[in-house]
Write an enzyme that holds these catalytic residues in place. Structure first.
Site, PDB file in Angstrom:
ATOM      1  N   ASP A 169      17.903  -2.624   3.516  1.00 40.20           N
ATOM      2  CA  ASP A 169      18.457  -3.939   3.158  1.00 40.20           C
ATOM      3  C   ASP A 169      19.935  -3.832   2.802  1.00 40.20           C
ATOM      4  OD1 ASP A 169      15.911  -4.878   3.524  1.00 40.20           O
ATOM      5  OD2 ASP A 169      15.538  -5.393   1.423  1.00 40.20           O
ATOM      6  N   ASP A 218      16.863  -0.756  -1.880  1.00 39.56           N
ATOM      7  CA  ASP A 218      16.313  -0.650  -0.522  1.00 39.56           C
ATOM      8  C   ASP A 218      17.449  -0.308   0.444  1.00 39.56           C
ATOM      9  OD1 ASP A 218      13.664  -2.012   1.191  1.00 39.56           O
ATOM     10  OD2 ASP A 218      15.517  -1.491   2.219  1.00 39.56           O
ATOM     11  N   THR A 262       0.830  -1.224   0.000  1.00 37.80           N
ATOM     12  CA  THR A 262       0.000   0.000   0.000  1.00 37.80           C
ATOM     13  C   THR A 262       0.857   1.265   0.000  1.00 37.80           C
ATOM     14  OG1 THR A 262      -0.013   0.106   2.397  1.00 37.80           O
ATOM     15  CG2 THR A 262      -1.750  -1.214   1.377  1.00 37.80           C
TER      16      THR A 262
HETATM   17  O1  LIG Z   1       8.974   8.049   1.367  1.00 36.86           O
HETATM   18  P1  LIG Z   1       8.400   6.696   1.622  1.00 36.86           P
HETATM   19  O2  LIG Z   1       7.646   6.138   0.437  1.00 36.86           O
HETATM   20  O3  LIG Z   1       7.584   6.640   2.885  1.00 36.86           O
HETATM   21  O4  LIG Z   1       9.607   5.669   1.768  1.00 36.86           O
HETATM   22  C1  LIG Z   1      10.780   5.952   2.448  1.00 36.86           C
HETATM   23  C2  LIG Z   1      10.992   5.028   3.609  1.00 36.86           C
HETATM   24  O5  LIG Z   1      11.144   3.687   3.140  1.00 36.86           O
HETATM   25  C3  LIG Z   1      12.326   3.123   3.693  1.00 36.86           C
HETATM   26  O6  LIG Z   1      12.075   2.522   4.931  1.00 36.86           O
HETATM   27  P2  LIG Z   1      11.496   1.036   5.037  1.00 36.86           P
HETATM   28  O7  LIG Z   1      10.009   1.069   5.196  1.00 36.86           O
HETATM   29  O8  LIG Z   1      12.034   0.199   3.925  1.00 36.86           O
HETATM   30  O9  LIG Z   1      12.082   0.563   6.429  1.00 36.86           O
HETATM   31  P3  LIG Z   1      13.581   0.134   6.786  1.00 36.86           P
HETATM   32  O10 LIG Z   1      14.335   1.426   6.976  1.00 36.86           O
HETATM   33  O11 LIG Z   1      13.407  -0.630   8.045  1.00 36.86           O
HETATM   34  O12 LIG Z   1      14.129  -0.695   5.666  1.00 36.86           O
HETATM   35  C4  LIG Z   1      13.224   4.319   3.874  1.00 36.86           C
HETATM   36  O13 LIG Z   1      14.261   4.071   4.796  1.00 36.86           O
HETATM   37  C5  LIG Z   1      12.272   5.392   4.325  1.00 36.86           C
HETATM   38  O14 LIG Z   1      12.060   5.418   5.732  1.00 36.86           O
HETATM   39  O1  LIG Z   2      13.893   3.528  -3.365  1.00 38.37           O
HETATM   40  C1  LIG Z   2      13.514   3.346  -2.187  1.00 38.37           C
HETATM   41  C2  LIG Z   2      12.248   3.734  -1.735  1.00 38.37           C
HETATM   42  C3  LIG Z   2      11.920   3.532  -0.434  1.00 38.37           C
HETATM   43  N1  LIG Z   2      12.807   2.928   0.398  1.00 38.37           N
HETATM   44  C4  LIG Z   2      14.034   2.532  -0.025  1.00 38.37           C
HETATM   45  O2  LIG Z   2      14.830   2.000   0.772  1.00 38.37           O
HETATM   46  N2  LIG Z   2      14.354   2.748  -1.319  1.00 38.37           N
HETATM   47 MG   LIG Z   3      13.654  -0.812   3.812  1.00 36.40          MG
END
Ligand SMILES: O=P(O)(O)OC[C@H]1O[C@H](OP(=O)(O)OP(=O)(O)O)[C@H](O)[C@@H]1O
Ligand SMILES: O=c1cc[nH]c(=O)[nH]1
Ligand SMILES: [Mg+2]
Length: 213
Positions: free
Chosen positions: A206, A203, A107
């Protein structure tokens, strides 16, 4: 909302290596750390200081020191944690608060799963660390959370931002009473159909810490 893309050849060089799919996790972590310190130099241009009198070996003089209350640095877990040491190198006396947020990869809605911050952020300058500003959902929620606690000046440091996310953030903030500044190493082209930044770096969480379940 003010957006600043830091234009510096060293930033561009380190970011290129960071983006490369062949860069391993240890190198990725080191580069993220180095990049944040460079971005933090720009992001802290308006950090509040107060006059401070000292005596040099030659004469008394008035310099400055960080004003109190001290700024608070807020990494957004998980990926923002990879930016914390690089930021604290420049602001070693800042306090640190934590926000754990995750984006639902279907989502694209952001939700908060952890929070450890002072109840009262009145009068505090906040530096939010999150490497990716993609759809903007995570940062909108984080900024609203900090503002609800009284933060009165918010600077976000990102490694990459997408134009769609910046536009959504700008629209959501509208005539927001608290000044918000975004400092990023690059403004990329767009988001893809999965909400990933293009060309991006994949990511960030990751690549820093391994694939989450
Ligand atoms: O602008 P948005 O569309 O909200 O996406 C950005 C977010 O997505 C990723 O986090 P993620 O949910 O992957 O969590 P993580 O840091 O634990 O990998 C990233 O580190 C940001 O916090
Ligand atoms: O490109 C992207 C978008 C969201 N979160 C990530 O880590 N990478
Ligand atoms: Mg992430």
């Amino acid at each position: 909302m003010r957006t600043q893309v830091v234009d510096h050849p060293l930033v561009a060089h380190k970011l290129t290596v960071l983006r490369d799919a062949g860069t391993d996790s240890p190198t990725f972590r080191r580069l993220a750390d180095e990049l944040v310190t460079l971005l933090a130099y720009e992001a802290t241009r308006s950090v509040r200081v107060e006059p401070h009198e000292i005596v040099t070996p030659v004469a008394p003089t008035t310099g400055v020191r960080l004003a109190t209350p001290k700024p608070i640095v807020v990494p957004i877990l998980r990926a923002g944690l990879g930016m914390l040491d690089g930021m604290m190198r420049l602001l070693p006396t800042a306090e640190v608060g934590f926000l754990g947020m995750v984006r639902n990869e279907e989502t694209l809605e952001a939700s908060t799963y952890a929070e450890r911050l002072p109840d009262d952020l009145s009068g505090r300058q906040c530096y939010v660390l999150d490497p990716m500003l993609a759809t903007g959902g995570t940062l909108i929620a984080a900024i609203e959370f900090l503002t609800s606690r009284g933060a009165d000046d918010i600077t976000v440091i990102c490694l990459l931002a997408a134009p769609e996310g910046c536009a959504k953030l700008e629209a959501a903030l509208g005539d927001h009473p608290v000044p918000v500044t975004i400092v990023t190493a690059a403004m990329d082209e767009r988001l893809n159909e999965l909400g990933y930044i293009v060309p991006g770096l994949g990511d960030a969480g990751d690549r820093l810490y391994g694939v989450a379940g």
